[in-house]
Design a protein around this motif. Structure first.
Motif, PDB file in Angstrom:
ATOM      1  N   VAL A   1      -2.968 -73.726   6.021  1.00 19.42           N
ATOM      2  CA  VAL A   1      -3.169 -73.704   7.487  1.00 19.42           C
ATOM      3  C   VAL A   1      -4.314 -73.230   7.954  1.00 19.42           C
ATOM      4  N   ASP A   2      -4.686 -73.765   9.075  1.00 15.96           N
ATOM      5  CA  ASP A   2      -5.980 -73.289   9.856  1.00 15.96           C
ATOM      6  C   ASP A   2      -5.768 -72.430  11.123  1.00 15.96           C
ATOM      7  N   ASP A   3      -4.344 -72.134  11.300  1.00 15.21           N
ATOM      8  CA  ASP A   3      -4.060 -71.546  12.450  1.00 15.21           C
ATOM      9  C   ASP A   3      -3.317 -70.221  12.360  1.00 15.21           C
ATOM     10  N   GLN A   4      -3.398 -69.672  10.919  1.00 18.51           N
ATOM     11  CA  GLN A   4      -3.141 -68.233  10.839  1.00 18.51           C
ATOM     12  C   GLN A   4      -4.393 -67.486  10.532  1.00 18.51           C
ATOM     13  N   ILE A   5      -4.756 -66.353  11.339  1.00 16.42           N
ATOM     14  CA  ILE A   5      -5.673 -65.688  11.224  1.00 16.42           C
ATOM     15  C   ILE A   5      -5.509 -64.379  10.870  1.00 16.42           C
ATOM     16  N   GLY A   6      -6.390 -63.704  10.020  1.00 13.87           N
ATOM     17  CA  GLY A   6      -6.345 -62.300   9.501  1.00 13.87           C
ATOM     18  C   GLY A   6      -7.228 -61.907   8.463  1.00 13.87           C
ATOM     19  N   ASN A   7      -6.824 -60.846   7.836  1.00 15.91           N
ATOM     20  CA  ASN A   7      -7.945 -60.249   6.924  1.00 15.91           C
ATOM     21  C   ASN A   7      -7.551 -60.233   5.402  1.00 15.91           C
ATOM     22  N   PRO A   8      -8.169 -61.414   4.756  1.00 16.79           N
ATOM     23  CA  PRO A   8      -7.756 -61.393   3.192  1.00 16.79           C
ATOM     24  C   PRO A   8      -8.285 -59.850   2.736  1.00 16.79           C
ATOM     25  N   THR A   9      -7.293 -59.320   1.802  1.00 13.99           N
ATOM     26  CA  THR A   9      -7.498 -57.949   1.386  1.00 13.99           C
ATOM     27  C   THR A   9      -7.628 -57.900  -0.088  1.00 13.99           C
ATOM     28  N   LEU A  10      -8.770 -57.546  -0.788  1.00 16.00           N
ATOM     29  CA  LEU A  10      -8.666 -57.379  -2.079  1.00 16.00           C
ATOM     30  C   LEU A  10      -7.925 -56.063  -2.610  1.00 16.00           C
ATOM     31  N   VAL A  11      -7.000 -56.203  -3.559  1.00 11.01           N
ATOM     32  CA  VAL A  11      -5.976 -55.240  -3.862  1.00 11.01           C
ATOM     33  C   VAL A  11      -6.555 -54.079  -4.421  1.00 11.01           C
ATOM     34  N   ASP A  12      -7.645 -54.127  -5.046  1.00 15.74           N
ATOM     35  CA  ASP A  12      -8.523 -52.968  -5.528  1.00 15.74           C
ATOM     36  C   ASP A  12      -8.900 -51.954  -4.388  1.00 15.74           C
ATOM     37  N   ASP A  13      -9.307 -52.459  -3.248  1.00 14.54           N
ATOM     38  CA  ASP A  13      -9.633 -51.821  -1.899  1.00 14.54           C
ATOM     39  C   ASP A  13      -8.334 -51.117  -1.530  1.00 14.54           C
ATOM     40  N   LEU A  14      -7.168 -51.750  -1.404  1.00 10.37           N
ATOM     41  CA  LEU A  14      -6.000 -51.244  -0.895  1.00 10.37           C
ATOM     42  C   LEU A  14      -5.728 -49.939  -1.893  1.00 10.37           C
ATOM     43  N   ALA A  15      -5.726 -50.211  -3.064  1.00  7.79           N
ATOM     44  CA  ALA A  15      -5.204 -49.217  -4.323  1.00  7.79           C
ATOM     45  C   ALA A  15      -6.116 -47.868  -4.013  1.00  7.79           C
ATOM     46  N   PHE A  16      -7.479 -48.356  -3.700  1.00  5.80           N
ATOM     47  CA  PHE A  16      -8.391 -47.047  -3.701  1.00  5.80           C
ATOM     48  C   PHE A  16      -8.108 -46.240  -2.414  1.00  5.80           C
ATOM     49  N   GLY A  17      -7.915 -47.055  -1.463  1.00  6.63           N
ATOM     50  CA  GLY A  17      -7.320 -46.712   0.182  1.00  6.63           C
ATOM     51  C   GLY A  17      -6.129 -45.472   0.044  1.00  6.63           C
ATOM     52  N   LEU A  18      -5.152 -45.880  -0.577  1.00 10.02           N
ATOM     53  CA  LEU A  18      -3.908 -45.165  -0.835  1.00 10.02           C
ATOM     54  C   LEU A  18      -4.245 -43.939  -1.649  1.00 10.02           C
ATOM     55  N   ILE A  19      -5.004 -43.968  -2.658  1.00 12.78           N
ATOM     56  CA  ILE A  19      -5.330 -42.755  -3.545  1.00 12.78           C
ATOM     57  C   ILE A  19      -6.236 -41.850  -2.612  1.00 12.78           C
ATOM     58  N   ARG A  20      -7.080 -42.374  -1.995  1.00 13.38           N
ATOM     59  CA  ARG A  20      -7.968 -41.805  -1.082  1.00 13.38           C
ATOM     60  C   ARG A  20      -7.305 -40.731  -0.127  1.00 13.38           C
ATOM     61  N   ALA A  21      -6.249 -41.816   0.629  1.00 12.97           N
ATOM     62  CA  ALA A  21      -5.346 -40.834   1.503  1.00 12.97           C
ATOM     63  C   ALA A  21      -4.505 -39.700   1.055  1.00 12.97           C
ATOM     64  N   MET A  22      -4.189 -39.947  -0.312  1.00 16.10           N
ATOM     65  CA  MET A  22      -3.434 -38.890  -1.176  1.00 16.10           C
ATOM     66  C   MET A  22      -4.427 -37.847  -1.376  1.00 16.10           C
ATOM     67  N   GLU A  23      -5.631 -37.987  -1.654  1.00 14.98           N
ATOM     68  CA  GLU A  23      -6.610 -36.841  -2.130  1.00 14.98           C
ATOM     69  C   GLU A  23      -6.853 -36.108  -0.589  1.00 14.98           C
ATOM     70  N   MET A  24      -6.988 -36.802   0.222  1.00 11.28           N
ATOM     71  CA  MET A  24      -7.236 -36.154   1.365  1.00 11.28           C
ATOM     72  C   MET A  24      -6.197 -35.725   2.379  1.00 11.28           C
ATOM     73  N   LYS A  25      -5.019 -35.874   1.859  1.00  5.89           N
ATOM     74  CA  LYS A  25      -3.761 -35.453   2.670  1.00  5.89           C
ATOM     75  C   LYS A  25      -3.733 -36.210   4.038  1.00  5.89           C
ATOM     76  N   ARG A  26      -4.149 -37.410   4.282  1.00  9.36           N
ATOM     77  CA  ARG A  26      -3.863 -37.884   5.517  1.00  9.36           C
ATOM     78  C   ARG A  26      -2.458 -38.225   5.598  1.00  9.36           C
ATOM     79  N   ARG A  27      -2.065 -38.208   6.978  1.00  8.56           N
ATOM     80  CA  ARG A  27      -0.820 -38.614   7.497  1.00  8.56           C
ATOM     81  C   ARG A  27      -0.792 -39.524   8.398  1.00  8.56           C
ATOM     82  N   GLY A  28       0.328 -40.463   8.579  1.00  4.85           N
ATOM     83  CA  GLY A  28       0.470 -41.288   9.680  1.00  4.85           C
ATOM     84  C   GLY A  28       0.277 -42.795   9.268  1.00  4.85           C
ATOM     85  N   ILE A  29       0.177 -43.497  10.078  1.00  8.48           N
ATOM     86  CA  ILE A  29      -0.059 -44.968   9.843  1.00  8.48           C
ATOM     87  C   ILE A  29      -1.476 -45.582  10.017  1.00  8.48           C
ATOM     88  N   TYR A  30      -2.014 -46.153   9.004  1.00 10.44           N
ATOM     89  CA  TYR A  30      -3.488 -46.640   8.949  1.00 10.44           C
ATOM     90  C   TYR A  30      -3.550 -48.214   8.530  1.00 10.44           C
TER      91      TYR A  30
END
Length: 307
Positions: free
Chosen positions: A198-227
């Motif tokens: 499909v050429d009419d669905q637009i969005g950010n393809p996300t490398l899973v390694d980046d998401l995993a790193f972000g989750l761990i980073r959020a844990m380490e920094m004790k961030r809360r809420g929606i990101y």
């Protein structure tokens, strides 16, 4: 940032693509006692540094016993029913996993108490006015999107500390996982199959390694809420497919553009979507991969795995 304060981490859905990546990165860090759990009787990959316990998160008592046994400081929930069309037709199962499972984790975490890190989706939006900030009003089109929004709301209205990462078009490689969009595309083009994208669905393809790193980073920094944690580039699925063909040296002429409506899928898709990731970049210090960078890393991972 003091990572030593977080000792025990329970990774739920550890046999999946994201769960494996989170487990890999946690074990590499040495500062955590990691326990893995999924519904399957055995781990997809044996990780000696992280014991594995089978658990079905749709069973309240099982979750209570699991969390009571592990006694985690943090629960990272990577488990979900993510097949959007299956969620539309098998609504009871989708709700049990995507909402009931989270409610059971909340109940068990409250007794510890433990922080819950959870993954949601751009499907909480209708895709009419993307890309979206975290504060934009959710309007899910599909049952999958409704279930993910309900899981967010269960956390928001609980008294449990939480972090929710909204993401989209997750791709990457790990052992024994079902084919995601990128892996399916690589295999199809290698076999010289014509694919309709499909050429009419637009969005950010996300490398899973980046998401995993972000989750761990959020844990380490004790961030809360929606990101929002998603790839750097906002492109159509068709343009992502063409970029993948180029990165892997495959024939892009096999990729034919079509419209989403032509697929007659059970679940409606948000078309003009995308997630604005500035909050995560600033608060978590993330440098998220663009399409070319992410595909180059995926290619190197497949080469190393002999795929």
């Amino acid at each position: 940032m003091n990572t030593l304060e977080v000792e025990r981490v329970l990774v739920v859905g550890s046999n999946g693509l994201l769960g494996q990546k989170v487990a890999e990165q946690l074990i590499r860090g040495f500062n955590y006692h990691v326990t893995l759990t999924s519904i399957e009787s055995a781990p997809v990959r044996d990780m000696p540094a992280a014991p594995y316990m089978q658990a079905d998160i749709t069973n309240r008592k099982t979750v209570k016993d699991l969390v009571g046994s592990v006694n985690p400081d943090v629960i990272i929930n990577c488990a979900a029913m993510t097949n959007v069309d299956a969620c539309e037709t098998e609504r009871e199962i989708a709700w049990k996993i995507n909402v009931g499972g989270v409610e059971h984790l909340i109940d068990a975490a409250r007794k510890r108490p433990a922080t819950i890190i959870h993954v949601s989706s751009d499907y909480v939006f209708d895709g009419k006015n993307g890309p979206y900030h975290e504060e934009d009003r959710p309007e899910p089109l599909s049952y999958y999107g409704k279930s993910k929004l309900a899981s967010e709301n269960a956390l928001r209205t609980s008294d449990v500390p939480y972090f929710v990462a909204r993401t989209m078009v997750l791709y990457g490689y790990a052992e024994g996982v079902k084919a995601n969009f990128a892996l399916w595309l690589v295999n199809s083009l290698r076999e010289r199959q014509t694919v309709r994208i499909v050429d009419d669905q637009i969005g950010n393809p996300t490398l899973v390694d980046d998401l995993a790193f972000g989750l761990i980073r959020a844990m380490e920094m004790k961030r809360r809420g929606i990101y929002n944690i998603a790839g750097k580039d906002i492109v159509s699925r068709f343009d992502f497919a063409v970029a993948l063909a180029k990165a892997f040296g495959l024939d892009a002429s096999l990729i034919q553009p079509i419209k989403t409506a032509q697929l007659n899928q059970p679940a409606a898709r948000p078309l003009r979507s995308g997630l604005i990731t500035l909050k995560a970049e600033v608060d978590l210090g993330l440098k998220l991969s663009g399409v070319d960078q992410g595909l180059a890393l995926l290619k190197s991972q497949l080469v190393r795995a002999g795929k």
